[in-house]
Structures are given as structure tokens and as C-alpha cells.
Design an enzyme around this catalytic site. Structure first.
Site, PDB file in Angstrom:
ATOM      1  N   HIS A   1      36.735  36.938  45.043  1.00  0.00           N
ATOM      2  CA  HIS A   1      35.931  37.760  44.131  1.00  0.00           C
ATOM      3  C   HIS A   1      35.027  36.804  43.352  1.00  0.00           C
ATOM      4  O   HIS A   1      35.517  35.948  42.617  1.00  0.00           O
ATOM      5  CB  HIS A   1      36.890  38.512  43.195  1.00  0.00           C
ATOM      6  CG  HIS A   1      36.217  39.371  42.169  1.00  0.00           C
ATOM      7  ND1 HIS A   1      35.989  40.717  42.356  1.00  0.00           N
ATOM      8  CD2 HIS A   1      35.726  39.084  40.939  1.00  0.00           C
ATOM      9  CE1 HIS A   1      35.394  41.221  41.285  1.00  0.00           C
ATOM     10  NE2 HIS A   1      35.222  40.254  40.404  1.00  0.00           N
TER      11      HIS A   1
ATOM     12  N   CYS B   1      33.017  40.836  33.185  1.00  0.00           N
ATOM     13  CA  CYS B   1      34.347  40.946  32.582  1.00  0.00           C
ATOM     14  C   CYS B   1      34.183  41.004  31.078  1.00  0.00           C
ATOM     15  O   CYS B   1      33.741  40.035  30.464  1.00  0.00           O
ATOM     16  CB  CYS B   1      35.229  39.766  32.981  1.00  0.00           C
ATOM     17  SG  CYS B   1      36.866  39.849  32.194  1.00  0.00           S
TER      18      CYS B   1
END
Lengths: 311, 311
Positions: free
Chosen positions: B211, B244
Site C-alpha cells: 500500500h 491518513c
């Protein structure tokens, strides 16, 4: 100069500015070139010797060559479309002269209004001119194979044609050839394959550099492939400015700032100081406030974990 | 499904949406998920089983799992922060459950308010839960090693710690582990080195996916390195949306559209149809007009020379 592994050739002053409408004042260009030199950029393409009426943005190229050649560090490269341009480049004192030869003849006609045969004849004349100079005054002479990875006008460009024209440029007297993805069509597999094919034809030491565009976001992946296969010079443009005005849809060079981070993080020395590079970016941003500057690393900053490659 | 070489896991519905303020209506999400499935995306992370008060954007995850699991094609993945989330994921019928374990304990505490020991205990309980299911109903259980390439809070993350936690996750009962560059710190050399280290510890078949974030523009270069070393699943996000929220400065997944072009142009089959992918992008753009979508290939279009990898 400190030893470096990969030489970044900064092309924003030529390839970047040539497709930008607002004219950057000569004084600002000089400040910017000095800042680029101070950041440790090992080669700068400062302009192009084309008629001022065609590219008013680059009309001050001779003055910029004179300015840059006395700065500590960078080699001074210029683009020339013909013998006349090369004469001016020699007069100005450039270290490197690049003649573009578009592998797509349709693009060649559109870009410089000349066929392959006519461009190869120019190459021969330029090589002859250089041969008349004292050995210590001879600029390096590169033939740049533009649209080598495909053309927005012609579509596919046969790799055999790229190889043939590389051989023809060497035969005409170039010191080396370069591969150029003018249109942003290249992929990493193609970069490696075509590099090896040209090496097989003209010798590894005759092809060391590549010019990539980021039109489809593949610029750094292609640069990684280029470095992996063993090319040692990669063109890049501060802020990713630039493109090619005569190849529709071909916009955006790869971003110098992000390329420096890529290479240094991998342990490959570029000789470039990142903070000083950002200072040069600020000079550009202030001189051309209306021009968007690309690049992710300048916004995000270097990682906390970043350590420059051991110099 | 046609045979594919590299599996793209589309994470925009989870990782993308979770950091976006405007709530995408469930009906629009369903239309989008159907369009992604129609484009041939082989795996979609449709949401996360977290308390709705913490992430109202993802409150409809169960409904989206139910919607997507009856579409032809994609495996349905979800993120869970704990056993409770896994119970909901099992109930909803997810094909794959991912538990994030941040190698940076500081980030783990910030992200899910749990230490490594607490997260490993959750992993054991989840594996136990899965073990009680009939074999044909067991979802695949992945432990995702986030901040594996460095942390904006802790700085350097020792590779030995990544390897230890990979082993600990396998011991806890995970089927596999994944590497996650939560912060956009990774470089291609590191991607290859860390992958090989984890392989040496847990076996090659236990680590297949990565990822990556594009925070510093290195996303596709890192994806190229991942594919070169032999990883076969790459997460990506349509329009590059996401990031994030608890790792400062960590924004931007790699762009699915540009990754599909990269892989297919290199001859690697993704099973994804590019035109249908653009149709899915239009669905997203219409549903969230205020959210900027990234990616170069959608604007530039595919090269004239593009041929999808032979299916």
C-alpha cells in the site's frame, strides 16, 4: 565538484520557459540560474538559439550562456535547431550543443520545418564547425532523438527507426545521442528495451541521457527504469514546467525536486542540495507568480528519515 | 475472470473517503462500486467497520459489503480496527479482513488507541473467530504493517521491527501480511529490500501486497519497484483521493488510473478496462464535485500507441 552518480540536467530555463507565455525578465533568469548553480545542479540547459521572433522568451540565450559559464559548477547546455544556432552557441561559449532530431518526420517538419535528411545535413555542418575549433574549445555535440517513444501525430515510432537515426547522427559527427519522450508515451519496459537497442548499435558510451515527460504521471517510474538500466543523465525541470508546443497534449517535464528526492533516497548522489534547490524554486515562483509549479516533495517536505546519499 | 498478472486493490471507497469531509450518499457509493466492478477491478476495499461516531463517512460499510459481494468480479475487502469490527465484517460477508498494525507504536496509539501487544491480541481473537467458521465461509485475514517505511511521528522505523511484527502477526493467525507506506516515505530501494527481508522471515506467499502513498510523488516509482521485486497486489485509489488523518502530512494514495496505464503499458495484465475505469471516475466526480481528483492519464488520455496487455 563532488563525485556524483546521476547527473540531473536542469532544462526548465529552456524547455520549461519556451512553453510559457509571460516573458521572464533576463535579470530574474540570471538570479535563478545563479541559484540553480548554487544548489549544485551539474548541467543547465539555459536556452535555445532560435530566431527571437519565433521564441521571444529565449531571445536572451547568449546573455544567459555568458552569465552561467562563469558560475562555479554547472555545464552550460543549449538547444540549437540548425547550423546558424550552433554558430551562435559556439560564439557564446556553450559547453554542450543539442540538436533535436525528431524520429517522427511529421513532428520534425512541424517542429523545425525540416526533413530527416535536412536535419542530418545540419548535424554534419555543425560537427564540421566544431571540428574547426581548438580541441579545448569544442562543445560536446549531442543529437537528441525526440518522439523516440511514440508521436502524438504519427502514433507508433518503430524502434528500428530510432536505432537507424541514432547511427545516422553518430555518422554525421555527433559525440552522443539522447532519447527523448517528447509525448509522455514511454513506459519503463520500453525505456530499458530501447536504451539497450541503441547501445547495441552505437555503443554504451554514446547514449547516457534521457529526457522524460510526465504527461501521464509516469515520469519518475521511467526515470527509475532509466537509472536501473544504466543511463546516467536524466533531464528534469524545476516545478515540472514545460512541454512541447508542437506536439499536442505533450505537457510537463519530470519535476527536478521530486527526482532529486527519489535518487538521493535510493543512495544515488546527485550533488544537489535540497534546501538550496527549494531556494531556487522560490526565485522562480516569485518571478513568474502566474505559472503553476508542480512537484510533491516541495509541499510535503523531505521525510524525517531522509539522509542525502553519501557525498 | 480473465487471468491477471498484477491485482490492483481499489481502496478509494475506504482510504479515500475516510479523509474527505463531505459524506458521499450510500446510493452514489453503490453506483460507484458497481462501476468499479464493471471496469474489472479485482478487489475493492469498500469500507471500514469502525464506530459510526468516529467515521460517519463509513457508517454504511455493511450495506456496501452486501451490495458489492453480489456484483460479478471483485473480492470485497474491509478494514477492521478490532475483534468487534471483524465480527461485523464476518456478519456482512466480506471476503477479506485487514487489521492495521502500525509498526510505529506512537502512530498505533494515535490511530487506534492500542499498543502492539493489544493489537496482536485482537489479531489472535480475530483468527479464532475466523477459525470457528465453516472453511468455505472464512474470509482471508491480512495484517497490514502501516508506517513500515518510516513515521511522521517517530521518524525512522527499524526494518528489524517490521520483520518481528510480521512474524508476530503470522503467529497470531493472520493468513498474510502487507506493507504500507502510510507516510509517503518509501523509496524503490527500500521497497525491494524490506520486501525481501519480510519474505525471508515469513515466506514469500505470506507477503504479496503493498500500500503506497504519493505524498512525495514517488508512488508509481515505488509501485514499479514492488512489481519488479515480485509483489503481485498493489493498492491504489481512484483519483488519488485519501491519506491518513492521524499521520500529519500523509496525503494522497497512488492514482489507480495512472497505475493501470503503467502496468498495462508494460505488458502486465490488470484485468481492468481503461474506458470503463474513466466512467467510474465520472461517477465519483459527479457525486463529490468539491473533491479534487488527481491523476495525469485521465486528462492526457491514453497514448495513440497504447495496447492493453494481452488478456
Amino acid at each position: 565538484m563532488a563525485e556524483i552518480d546521476i547527473e540531473i540536467s536542469e532544462v526548465a530555463p529552456r524547455d520549461g520557459l519556451q512553453s510559457i507565455a509571460p516573458i521572464m525578465p533576463t535579470a530574474a533568469k540570471k538570479t535563478w540560474l545563479s541559484a540553480l548553480a548554487a544548489a549544485g545542479i551539474p548541467e543547465i540547459e539555459v536556452g535555445s538559439f532560435v530566431p527571437a521572433r519565433l521564441l521571444p522568451q529565449l531571445a536572451d540565450t547568449a546573455e544567459l550562456v555568458a552569465h552561467t559559464r562563469v558560475l562555479a559548477g554547472p555545464k552550460v547546455a543549449v538547444l540549437v535547431p540548425n547550423l546558424r544556432g550552433a554558430e551562435n552557441a559556439v560564439k557564446a561559449g556553450a559547453d554542450k550543443i543539442t540538436l533535436p532530431l525528431s524520429v517522427s518526420e511529421t513532428h520534425s517538419l512541424r517542429n523545425v520545418n525540416r526533413t530527416h535528411a535536412q536535419m542530418l545535413e545540419e548535424a554534419r555542418r555543425i560537427a564540421e564547425l566544431i571540428g574547426t575549433l581548438p580541441p579545448t574549445r569544442r562543445p560536446k555535440f549531442e543529437g537528441s532523438l525526440s518522439t523516440a517513444f511514440g508521436c502524438t501525430l504519427e502514433g507508433e515510432v518503430p524502434e528500428s527507426r530510432v536505432v537507424e537515426l541514432a547511427e545516422a547522427l553518430m555518422a554525421a559527427g555527433c559525440d552522443e545521442v539522447g532519447l527523448s519522450d517528447t509525448t509522455g508515451y514511454a513506459n519503463p519496459v520500453q525505456v530499458k528495451r530501447l536504451t539497450r537497442k541503441v547501445w547495441a548499435a552505437v555503443g554504451r558510451e554514446r547514449l547516457t541521457g534521457i529526457h522524460l515527460h510526465n504527461t501521464r504521471g509516469q515520469g519518475l517510474a521511467n526515470a527509475l527504469a532509466a537509472v536501473d538500466v544504466g543511463l546516467t543523465t536524466v533531464d528534469a525541470s524545476m516545478g515540472g514546467i514545460g512541454g512541447c508546443p508542437t506536439a499536442p497534449g505533450a505537457s510537463g517535464n519530470i519535476v527536478t525536486e521530486d527526482l532529486v528526492f527519489l535518487l538521493e533516497a535510493m543512495g544515488l548522489r546527485t550533488g544537489i542540495d535540497f534546501e538550496a534547490l527549494l531556494a531556487a524554486r522560490r526565485v522562480l515562483a516569485e518571478a513568474l507568480p502566474e505559472v503553476p509549479l508542480y512537484g510533491f516533495t516541495p509541499d510535503a517536505g523531505l521525510p524525517k528519515t531522509f539522509a542525502p546519499a553519501n557525498a
